[in-house]
Design an enzyme around this catalytic site. Structure first.
Site, PDB file in Angstrom:
ATOM      1  N   HIS A  24       0.874  -1.173   0.000  1.00 55.36           N
ATOM      2  CA  HIS A  24       0.000   0.000   0.000  1.00 55.36           C
ATOM      3  C   HIS A  24       0.910   1.222   0.000  1.00 55.36           C
ATOM      4  CE1 HIS A  24      -3.707   2.245   0.701  1.00 55.36           C
ATOM      5  NE2 HIS A  24      -2.945   3.056   1.398  1.00 55.36           N
ATOM      6  N   CYS A  25       0.808   2.030  -1.022  1.00 46.57           N
ATOM      7  CA  CYS A  25       1.701   3.182  -1.174  1.00 46.57           C
ATOM      8  C   CYS A  25       1.047   4.437  -0.594  1.00 46.57           C
ATOM      9  CB  CYS A  25       2.031   3.402  -2.648  1.00 46.57           C
ATOM     10  SG  CYS A  25       3.144   4.787  -2.898  1.00 46.57           S
ATOM     11  N   PRO A  26       1.659   5.063   0.412  1.00 43.45           N
ATOM     12  CA  PRO A  26       1.077   6.282   0.974  1.00 43.45           C
ATOM     13  C   PRO A  26       1.195   7.486   0.038  1.00 43.45           C
ATOM     14  CG  PRO A  26       3.167   5.796   2.031  1.00 43.45           C
ATOM     15  CD  PRO A  26       2.865   4.637   1.123  1.00 43.45           C
TER      16      PRO A  26
ATOM     17  N   GLN B 148      -1.801   6.886  -2.321  1.00 45.09           N
ATOM     18  CA  GLN B 148      -3.010   6.523  -1.577  1.00 45.09           C
ATOM     19  C   GLN B 148      -3.767   5.375  -2.232  1.00 45.09           C
ATOM     20  OE1 GLN B 148      -4.018   7.678   1.463  1.00 45.09           O
ATOM     21  NE2 GLN B 148      -2.007   8.621   1.463  1.00 45.09           N
ATOM     22  N   ASN B 149      -3.023   4.333  -2.607  1.00 45.38           N
ATOM     23  CA  ASN B 149      -3.633   3.194  -3.275  1.00 45.38           C
ATOM     24  C   ASN B 149      -2.730   1.987  -3.113  1.00 45.38           C
ATOM     25  OD1 ASN B 149      -5.482   1.818  -4.741  1.00 45.38           O
ATOM     26  ND2 ASN B 149      -5.070   2.838  -6.684  1.00 45.38           N
TER      27      ASN B 149
END
Length: 98
Positions: free
Chosen positions: A54-56, A59-60
């Site tokens: 999950h990549c901050p 946001q996905n």
């Protein structure tokens, strides 16, 4: 992400094996079957096919559907940092020369 209402092929073929005899795991959070290589993401609240992380920054979740776009994002971000660094070095060099 996993398509809504996805069920394993052995159950959709009319096997009628609702007793849990399928080889596919069942996600209790999504209340649905998970395909192979799918994981549930706590931040997104859904199961993602071939989930990497999950990549901050975007946001996905990075998974099967958007790996190409994430790699392009990293490439252009790196290219932009190099470009900005070259501009700063050139500006500093020209300002020092006078």
């Amino acid at each position: 992400s996993v398509p809504a209402g996805w069920i394993p092929p052995e159950l959709s073929a009319g096997g009628g094996d609702e007793g849990g005899g399928t080889s596919h795991p069942y996600c209790k959070r999504c209340d649905a079957y998970r395909p192979p290589r799918a994981q549930h993401c706590k931040q997104c609240g859904k199961c993602v096919l071939r989930m990497d992380h999950h990549c901050p920054w975007v946001q996905n979740c990075v998974g099967a559907a958007n790996t190409k776009f994430f790699v392009l994002f990293l490439f252009y971000a790196t290219l932009g940092c190099w470009h900005y660094s070259c501009l700063i070095i050139a500006y500093t060099y020209n300002a020092a020369r006078g």
